[in-house]
Design an enzyme around this catalytic site. Structure first.
Site, short mmCIF file in Angstrom:
data_model
loop_
_atom_site.label_atom_id
_atom_site.label_comp_id
_atom_site.label_asym_id
_atom_site.label_seq_id
_atom_site.Cartn_x
_atom_site.Cartn_y
_atom_site.Cartn_z
N HIS A 165 0.82 -1.22 0.00
CA HIS A 165 0.00 0.00 0.00
C HIS A 165 0.85 1.26 0.00
CE1 HIS A 165 -3.50 2.38 0.14
NE2 HIS A 165 -4.22 1.66 0.98
N SER A 277 -25.04 10.79 -0.89
CA SER A 277 -24.47 9.98 -1.96
C SER A 277 -24.69 8.50 -1.69
CB SER A 277 -22.97 10.26 -2.08
OG SER A 277 -22.30 9.81 -0.91
N THR A 278 -24.53 7.70 -2.73
CA THR A 278 -24.59 6.25 -2.57
C THR A 278 -23.53 5.78 -1.59
OG1 THR A 278 -25.48 5.91 -4.80
CG2 THR A 278 -24.31 4.04 -3.79
N ASP A 396 -11.36 -8.15 -17.81
CA ASP A 396 -11.48 -9.35 -18.66
C ASP A 396 -10.15 -9.57 -19.37
OD1 ASP A 396 -12.05 -11.30 -20.53
OD2 ASP A 396 -13.84 -10.30 -21.31
#
Length: 453
Positions: A165, A277-278, A396
């Site tokens: 990190h 907000s979400t 993908d």
């Protein structure tokens, strides 16, 4: 149900960029130094075999394509190939790359037939540990990236990625993964000419000199680490207190659907009278549920969430800046209020207040952050990992979208992870690890509370 976790290690590779580059040093900014001794970030991506592809193609096609595309990718992401060090002659830690450095790439095969169990929404934490690659971290040096690809015969495979990190934040590590998937999919398409350049939104910006520090945040963070078990402690070892796996836990994935989110927002607007907000309603709802389930004995509960600063700095930087550019925000609420019926609103008001303070500057009093977090350590500490904006379910490599993405590092830290819904319908997927009793209680409460709004 118990599942075997035996594993056969087939190959251990060291993958380097395709062309030798000159030795390079990357300074760590205060955004990086903040995370210096915190646990690495671990993620698992589970992929089902296409109907026409089984075990043979794994060794003949999938692994070679992943290795080749990884090498092509690393030439654009040199910091990931280097090592974090803290030389005596350097006031700050650095990432040091020298020609010959490479990334560990392990190829393994599972002896278990538990692929579908591991891809389910509930599984034991211990069942996935053997799929997670490890960084080489000593007092003197720390690798930045480690990868493992594990075959589940006749079912699929898992790509495990572990990043340090102090080198990259979630947005940067996800950009690397998307670029790796981009090159791999081009190879899978059997193009005669693999592109040498990247799309603009996947081209990392590596110049860390764009991060300004007029208020001395770097010096404050460096002093905090030097004096931790110091003086002059330059160790890079991860904090032992938050790096141990809690093996008796269950990992769960839960979804807040678009209708759930709208219900939470509607209830919130009736109470706080401001746009929400979400992200804020999701975190507030999880905090209220977790507090009711865990019943912390501490007088206060602390919640840490990170804010992407790329567009919030006084001199905004490119969205493709590669490194850390997130800064934590701290919310502290009284436990007895959080566990009451309106705990969702109590948590939400704390998050809204923290977000409003960003208007004073995202780095306001940033040099005091280490002391703030140290003062919160005595409380039950919740935090988040990931973001729905990363769009991890769109990664993908040429064999389809992942069946499941699991942030396994939160099993150690007690955080909860957030990502977009795998259904790509605008919902939010939440991951967290609890002991079995707590998980059963959380399952019931998570759905029950939603129905009450």
């Amino acid at each position: 149900m118990a599942h075997s976790t035996s594993l056969n290690l087939h190959q251990l590779h060291s993958v380097a960029p395709p062309h030798a580059t000159t030795a390079t040093t990357f300074p760590l900014t205060f955004f990086d130094i903040l995370w210096l001794r915190l646990p690495p970030v671990e993620r698992l991506f589970f992929y089902e075999f296409p109907t026409t592809s089984k075990t043979t193609s794994f060794y003949d096609i999938i692994v070679p394509n992943l290795k080749h595309s990884l090498s092509l990718t690393l030439q654009h992401f040199i910091p990931l190939v280097g090592n974090i060090t803290w030389p005596l002659e350097s006031s700050n830690p650095i990432i040091n790359y020298v020609p010959g450095d490479a990334v560990s790439f392990t190829v393994a095969e599972s002896n278990s037939d538990n692929f579908n169990h591991l891809c389910s929404n509930l599984c034991d934490v211990v069942d996935r540990q053997h799929l997670i690659p490890r960084l080489n971290i000593s007092h003197e040096q720390a690798s930045v990236l480690s990868l493992q690809v594990t075959l589940f015969p006749n079912s699929g495979f898992c790509i495990g990625i572990t990043t340090h990190h102090a080198a990259v934040d979630g947005k940067s590590s996800t950009m690397f993964l998307k670029t790796w998937a981009y090159f791999c999919s081009k190879i899978q398409e059997q193009l005669t000419q693999i592109p040498s350049s990247l799309p603009e939104n996947q081209t990392p910006f590596l110049d860390r000199s764009v991060i300004n520090d007029p208020s001395g945040i770097t010096e404050a963070f460096v002093d905090s680490w030097l004096n931790y078990d110091g003086p002059n402690n330059r160790s890079l070892k991860v904090w032992d207190t938050i790096s141990a796996v809690k093996t008796e836990q269950v990992k769960g994935l839960f979804e807040l659907t678009p209708s759930h989110i709208q219900k939470l927002k509607k209830h919130a607007l009736s109470k706080v009278k401001t746009k929400v907000s979400t992200f804020s309603v999701t975190c507030a709802y999880l905090l209220s549920c977790l507090a009711k389930v865990e019943k912390p004995k501490d007088e206060r509960v602390a919640f840490i969430f990170s804010v992407d600063c790329r567009t919030r700095l006084d001199s905004p930087i490119l969205a493709t800046y590669f490194g850390n550019c997130v800064f934590p925000q701290l919310v502290v609420v009284e436990t007895n209020k959080l566990v009451e019926n309106d705990g969702f609103i109590i948590a939400l008001e704390g998050i809204i207040d923290a977000l409003n303070k960003l208007e004073d500057g995202v780095l306001n009093e940033g040099e005091k952050w280490m002391s703030k977090i140290q003062s919160a350590i005595g409380n039950r500490l919740f935090s988040t990992a990931g973001s729905p904006r990363f769009e991890v379910y769109g990664i993908d490599f040429g064999w389809g979208r992942p069946k499941k993405v699991d942030v396994t590092s939160i099993d150690k830290t007690g955080a909860f992870s957030l990502s977009e819904s795998k259904n790509n319908d605008g919902g939010v997927e939440v991951g967290l690890a609890l002991n079995k009793v707590e998980m059963e209680a959380f399952l019931a409460l998570f759905h029950q509370q939603l129905e009450s709004f």
